[in-house]
Design an enzyme around this catalytic site. Sequence first.
Site, PDB file in Angstrom:
ATOM      1  N   GLY A  15       0.824  -1.211   0.000  1.00  0.00           N
ATOM      2  CA  GLY A  15       0.000   0.000   0.000  1.00  0.00           C
ATOM      3  C   GLY A  15       0.854   1.255   0.000  1.00  0.00           C
ATOM      4  O   GLY A  15       1.962   1.261   0.530  1.00  0.00           O
ATOM      5  N   ARG A  78      -0.364  -6.573  -5.173  1.00  0.00           N
ATOM      6  CA  ARG A  78      -0.762  -7.849  -5.767  1.00  0.00           C
ATOM      7  C   ARG A  78       0.381  -8.631  -6.401  1.00  0.00           C
ATOM      8  O   ARG A  78       0.322  -9.845  -6.480  1.00  0.00           O
ATOM      9  CB  ARG A  78      -1.828  -7.618  -6.839  1.00  0.00           C
ATOM     10  CG  ARG A  78      -3.133  -7.133  -6.241  1.00  0.00           C
ATOM     11  CD  ARG A  78      -4.099  -6.760  -7.327  1.00  0.00           C
ATOM     12  NE  ARG A  78      -5.279  -6.135  -6.728  1.00  0.00           N
ATOM     13  CZ  ARG A  78      -6.525  -6.487  -6.996  1.00  0.00           C
ATOM     14  NH1 ARG A  78      -6.773  -7.438  -7.852  1.00  0.00           N
ATOM     15  NH2 ARG A  78      -7.526  -5.883  -6.416  1.00  0.00           N
ATOM     16  N   ASP A 119       5.660  -6.142   5.227  1.00  0.00           N
ATOM     17  CA  ASP A 119       6.011  -7.557   5.355  1.00  0.00           C
ATOM     18  C   ASP A 119       5.930  -8.320   4.032  1.00  0.00           C
ATOM     19  O   ASP A 119       6.810  -9.115   3.718  1.00  0.00           O
ATOM     20  CB  ASP A 119       5.162  -8.235   6.446  1.00  0.00           C
ATOM     21  CG  ASP A 119       3.676  -7.965   6.278  1.00  0.00           C
ATOM     22  OD1 ASP A 119       3.298  -7.199   5.372  1.00  0.00           O
ATOM     23  OD2 ASP A 119       2.885  -8.531   7.057  1.00  0.00           O
ATOM     24  N   THR A 141       5.139   1.058   6.517  1.00  0.00           N
ATOM     25  CA  THR A 141       3.757   0.635   6.725  1.00  0.00           C
ATOM     26  C   THR A 141       3.093   1.552   7.726  1.00  0.00           C
ATOM     27  O   THR A 141       3.649   1.795   8.806  1.00  0.00           O
ATOM     28  CB  THR A 141       3.625  -0.822   7.218  1.00  0.00           C
ATOM     29  OG1 THR A 141       2.279  -1.010   7.695  1.00  0.00           O
ATOM     30  CG2 THR A 141       4.575  -1.196   8.340  1.00  0.00           C
ATOM     31  N   ASP A 143       0.739   0.722   9.385  1.00  0.00           N
ATOM     32  CA  ASP A 143       0.315  -0.148  10.499  1.00  0.00           C
ATOM     33  C   ASP A 143       1.373  -0.219  11.601  1.00  0.00           C
ATOM     34  O   ASP A 143       1.069  -0.582  12.729  1.00  0.00           O
ATOM     35  CB  ASP A 143       0.033  -1.568   9.985  1.00  0.00           C
ATOM     36  CG  ASP A 143      -0.982  -1.572   8.862  1.00  0.00           C
ATOM     37  OD1 ASP A 143      -1.785  -0.638   8.797  1.00  0.00           O
ATOM     38  OD2 ASP A 143      -0.957  -2.507   8.034  1.00  0.00           O
ATOM     39  N   ASP A 145       3.659  -2.342  12.112  1.00  0.00           N
ATOM     40  CA  ASP A 145       3.682  -3.680  12.720  1.00  0.00           C
ATOM     41  C   ASP A 145       4.896  -4.511  12.319  1.00  0.00           C
ATOM     42  O   ASP A 145       4.928  -5.722  12.560  1.00  0.00           O
ATOM     43  CB  ASP A 145       2.383  -4.435  12.368  1.00  0.00           C
ATOM     44  CG  ASP A 145       2.177  -4.590  10.859  1.00  0.00           C
ATOM     45  OD1 ASP A 145       2.990  -4.033  10.084  1.00  0.00           O
ATOM     46  OD2 ASP A 145       1.198  -5.246  10.462  1.00  0.00           O
ATOM     47  N   ARG A 187      -4.671  -3.054  10.350  1.00  0.00           N
ATOM     48  CA  ARG A 187      -4.732  -4.523  10.218  1.00  0.00           C
ATOM     49  C   ARG A 187      -4.765  -5.200  11.588  1.00  0.00           C
ATOM     50  O   ARG A 187      -5.590  -4.863  12.413  1.00  0.00           O
ATOM     51  CB  ARG A 187      -3.562  -5.040   9.370  1.00  0.00           C
ATOM     52  CG  ARG A 187      -3.787  -4.811   7.899  1.00  0.00           C
ATOM     53  CD  ARG A 187      -3.038  -5.799   7.069  1.00  0.00           C
ATOM     54  NE  ARG A 187      -1.603  -5.693   7.270  1.00  0.00           N
ATOM     55  CZ  ARG A 187      -0.717  -6.436   6.650  1.00  0.00           C
ATOM     56  NH1 ARG A 187      -1.111  -7.335   5.783  1.00  0.00           N
ATOM     57  NH2 ARG A 187       0.564  -6.277   6.877  1.00  0.00           N
TER      58      ARG A 187
HETATM   59  O1  F6P Z   1      -1.305  -2.190   5.458  1.00  0.00           O
HETATM   60  C1  F6P Z   1      -1.782  -0.916   5.224  1.00  0.00           C
HETATM   61  C2  F6P Z   1      -3.284  -0.911   5.127  1.00  0.00           C
HETATM   62  O2  F6P Z   1      -3.711   0.434   4.882  1.00  0.00           O
HETATM   63  C3  F6P Z   1      -4.003  -1.493   6.324  1.00  0.00           C
HETATM   64  O3  F6P Z   1      -4.051  -0.645   7.434  1.00  0.00           O
HETATM   65  C4  F6P Z   1      -5.355  -1.798   5.725  1.00  0.00           C
HETATM   66  O4  F6P Z   1      -5.971  -2.853   6.421  1.00  0.00           O
HETATM   67  C5  F6P Z   1      -5.013  -2.236   4.315  1.00  0.00           C
HETATM   68  O5  F6P Z   1      -3.722  -1.698   4.034  1.00  0.00           O
HETATM   69  C6  F6P Z   1      -5.987  -1.739   3.287  1.00  0.00           C
HETATM   70  O6  F6P Z   1      -5.612  -2.279   2.062  1.00  0.00           O
HETATM   71  P1  F6P Z   1      -6.175  -1.775   0.663  1.00  0.00           P
HETATM   72  O7  F6P Z   1      -5.493  -0.515   0.303  1.00  0.00           O
HETATM   73  O8  F6P Z   1      -5.884  -2.893  -0.275  1.00  0.00           O
HETATM   74  O9  F6P Z   1      -7.647  -1.530   0.834  1.00  0.00           O
END
Ligand code: F6P
Length: 364
Positions: A15, A78, A119, A141, A143, A145, A187
């Site tokens: 992301g 992806r 990750d 990230t 997150d 994490d 997440r």
């Molecule tokens: O890992 C970053 C994140 O923004 C998470 O906090 C969230 O759950 C996920 O990616 C959302 O993913 P997407 O952009 O595919 O909707």
Amino acid sequence: MRAGAGAIGVLTGGGDCPGLNAAIRAVTKTAITDYGMRVVGFRNGFEGLVEGEARMLSFNDVSGILTLGGTILGTTNRADPFRYRRRGAPAGAFEDLSGRALLNARRRGICALVCIGGDGTLAIAGRLGGKGLPCVGVPKTIDNDLPETEVSIGFHSAVTVVAEAIDRLHTTAESHHRVMVIEVMGRYAGWIALCGGVAGGGDVILLPEIPYRMDVVCDVVRRRFRRGRRFSIVVVAEGAHPKGGGMVVDRTVADSPDPVRLGGIGKAVAAGIEEGTGLEARVTVLGHLQRGGTPTPVDRLLATRLGEEAVRLAAAGRFNRMAAYRNGTVTSSPFNRVLGRIRKVPRRSPLIRAARSVGTSFGA
Ligand code: F6P
């Protein structure tokens, strides 16, 4: 690495978030200035490596991007070269195209690849390293994490968005005597909810690490009401779940290395509050706002330092490592200490203790 020897590759995977461009800039400028290297930017993460889509990055190309959100290289969560779906291929038609990725890197004279990501991206970098493409990682990230680093690029900017959003929601909560529920990303880890929630003065903060009880949440809201605080701010991590219950999944994304997308728990919490207290509760899902916009100065500094460190690691031949930030300094850790686990909020976190001391409930 000898001055002028070969090229260094750079890509952003997973992301997007604020600070990616600052990291690309740091990698590019350090490689050119200190090592006289050429820099090749692969487009859209590992997709560019497999498809051979890349561009040379000059000093001027990365000039002026420090403050820019997103990534000038593009990204995707992806594309995995080891399980790759070619463009236009039917759903589920995966191939191992890692050999092709290596060939494309070799053709461009890449002697090291800097992978900026979380990750998923770093796991792929580790596997490419095993096949002979030397990689180093830069942790990114929102997150926050990733193990082995106290902070990752994007986290501080996301927390800033959350705190500002809570500030704004406070005014409506107070004026209308409502309960405002704010669902945030993160997440399976509660870092964004915890730090954004404490910074915004949340009354209740629900984290994946502390399963909540609806009766406890309602009790907090009722007690506040009784002492004249007729509104409450409830910050809910997307991975939060009730004791004995599961996380709420919004959708699954085919082709993604981590196909589960969480979302929807805020609505469930608001419904539980309305039912348990009779007060009006409204939900705001911050979603991708948390990943947009300009990086905070903290993220710009972090990205600059981690990007520089990644090039130094590559130059020293210290591959299969992630640049990291610990105890106020930049350092690094081998991929095998980073991958395969996530860094959750410890239940004994000093920030949880401080929040409890100022009256914040974690719903348990
Ligand atoms: O890992 C970053 C994140 O923004 C998470 O906090 C969230 O759950 C996920 O990616 C959302 O993913 P997407 O952009 O595919 O909707």
